[in-house]
Design a protein around this motif. Structure first.
Motif, mmCIF file in Angstrom:
data_model
loop_
_atom_site.group_PDB
_atom_site.id
_atom_site.type_symbol
_atom_site.label_atom_id
_atom_site.label_comp_id
_atom_site.label_asym_id
_atom_site.label_seq_id
_atom_site.Cartn_x
_atom_site.Cartn_y
_atom_site.Cartn_z
ATOM 1 N N UNK A 149 0.839 -1.186 0.000
ATOM 2 C CA UNK A 149 0.000 0.000 0.000
ATOM 3 C C UNK A 149 0.885 1.251 0.000
ATOM 4 N N UNK A 150 0.562 2.179 -0.872
ATOM 5 C CA UNK A 150 1.282 3.442 -0.925
ATOM 6 C C UNK A 150 0.608 4.409 0.043
ATOM 7 N N UNK A 151 1.429 5.110 0.809
ATOM 8 C CA UNK A 151 0.882 6.042 1.791
ATOM 9 C C UNK A 151 1.809 7.239 1.906
ATOM 10 N N UNK A 152 1.238 8.389 2.193
ATOM 11 C CA UNK A 152 2.022 9.589 2.447
ATOM 12 C C UNK A 152 1.939 9.906 3.936
ATOM 13 N N UNK A 153 3.078 9.955 4.594
ATOM 14 C CA UNK A 153 3.113 10.255 6.024
ATOM 15 C C UNK A 153 3.114 11.772 6.210
ATOM 16 N N UNK A 154 2.176 12.256 7.033
ATOM 17 C CA UNK A 154 2.094 13.688 7.314
ATOM 18 C C UNK A 154 3.193 14.076 8.304
ATOM 19 N N UNK A 155 4.007 15.057 7.906
ATOM 20 C CA UNK A 155 5.080 15.567 8.753
ATOM 21 C C UNK A 155 4.593 16.773 9.551
ATOM 22 N N UNK A 156 3.843 17.654 8.873
ATOM 23 C CA UNK A 156 3.273 18.822 9.553
ATOM 24 C C UNK A 156 1.991 19.239 8.850
ATOM 25 N N UNK A 157 1.144 19.949 9.589
ATOM 26 C CA UNK A 157 -0.138 20.398 9.044
ATOM 27 C C UNK A 157 -0.436 21.787 9.587
ATOM 28 N N UNK A 158 -0.733 22.714 8.688
ATOM 29 C CA UNK A 158 -1.057 24.089 9.078
ATOM 30 C C UNK A 158 -2.399 24.483 8.484
ATOM 31 N N UNK A 159 -3.357 24.831 9.341
ATOM 32 C CA UNK A 159 -4.653 25.328 8.871
ATOM 33 C C UNK A 159 -4.455 26.807 8.526
ATOM 34 N N UNK A 160 -4.718 27.161 7.261
ATOM 35 C CA UNK A 160 -4.488 28.534 6.820
ATOM 36 C C UNK A 160 -5.777 29.324 6.655
ATOM 37 N N UNK A 161 -6.923 28.619 6.645
ATOM 38 C CA UNK A 161 -8.195 29.325 6.518
ATOM 39 C C UNK A 161 -9.305 28.453 7.087
ATOM 40 N N UNK A 162 -10.217 29.077 7.828
ATOM 41 C CA UNK A 162 -11.420 28.410 8.296
ATOM 42 C C UNK A 162 -12.596 29.310 7.979
ATOM 43 N N UNK A 163 -13.525 28.809 7.197
ATOM 44 C CA UNK A 163 -14.698 29.583 6.808
ATOM 45 C C UNK A 163 -15.973 28.887 7.214
ATOM 46 N N UNK A 164 -17.083 29.407 6.718
ATOM 47 C CA UNK A 164 -18.409 28.867 7.029
ATOM 48 C C UNK A 164 -18.630 27.497 6.384
ATOM 49 N N UNK A 165 -18.079 27.301 5.200
ATOM 50 C CA UNK A 165 -18.323 26.085 4.436
ATOM 51 C C UNK A 165 -17.097 25.182 4.331
#
Length: 175
Positions: free
Chosen positions: A1-17
Motif C-alpha cells: 500500500x502506498x501512503x504519504x506520512x504527514x510531517x506537519x499540518x497548518x490550517x491557513x483558513x477556516x470559513x463557514x463552508x
C-alpha cells in the motif's frame, strides 16, 4: 500500500463552508511535498421522484461558475448530522417535499486530489408536498421534469452539475 506520512499540518483558513490546510508529507522515494487540502463536512444530493414519475430539479445561480445550474436538491451536512437526516432536511427546505422512502444509493468524493468532500446520493420516493423553508441565502426555483427529458438534458449538456448527473444516471434503471 502506498501512503504519504504527514510531517506537519497548518490550517491557513477556516470559513463557514470549508477549511484549507497545507500539509507537508513524506512521499516514498521522493522526499517531501506540500499538499493543499480543502476540508468540507460533506453534502447530500437527493434524486426525488414525484408520484407522477417526474424528477424534482432546482435551478439556482452558482457564483463559482457565474451561471444558473440545474441541480438535484442538495445541501451541506451540518456538524453532528448524519447524511440521511441531512437529506430529509434539505429536501423539505428546498422543495417542500417529504419522502416516505429515502434510500442511500451512492457516495463519492468530489475531487480527492485536493478535497475530502464526500457527497451522499439518496433516492427519495413516495413524496408528500408541503411548505418550503429556504435558508436566508438561498434563491432557487423548483421544477418537476419528466425523467426522459432529464436524461436528454444530460445528453445535451444542459445539466453540468456532477452530483446531479451521477444521481440521475444511477436511477435510470430504478424508476
Amino acid at each position: 500500500m502506498i501512503e504519504e506520512k504527514t510531517i506537519s499540518s497548518d490550517r491557513v483558513y477556516t470559513g463557514k463552508t470549508i477549511s484549507l490546510k497545507v500539509e507537508t508529507v513524506e512521499v516514498p522515494n521522493r522526499g517531501y511535498q506540500k499538499r493543499e487540502i480543502v476540508e468540507h463536512n460533506g453534502a447530500v444530493g437527493i434524486v426525488a421522484i414525484t408520484p407522477e414519475n417526474k424528477v424534482v430539479l432546482v435551478r439556482q445561480y452558482r457564483k463559482a461558475v457565474e451561471k444558473e445550474l440545474w441541480e438535484i436538491p442538495a445541501g451541506k451536512i451540518e456538524i453532528g448530522e448524519n447524511p440521511k437526516e441531512c437529506a430529509i432536511r434539505e429536501l423539505k427546505e428546498e422543495t417542500g417535499y417529504s419522502a416516505e422512502n429515502m434510500k442511500l444509493i451512492h457516495k463519492f468524493y468530489t475531487s480527492a486530489g485536493f478535497s475530502n468532500q464526500k457527497i451522499y446520493i439518496f433516492l427519495a420516493e413516495n413524496l408528500i408536498q408541503g411548505e418550503r423553508n429556504l435558508d436566508e441565502d438561498e434563491f432557487l426555483e423548483v421544477h418537476e421534469i419528466d425523467k426522459d427529458e432529464v436524461y436528454n438534458m444530460i445528453a445535451r449538456n444542459e445539466i453540468e452539475d456532477a452530483k446531479t448527473s451521477i444521481g440521475i444516471l444511477l436511477i435510470k434503471e430504478l424508476i
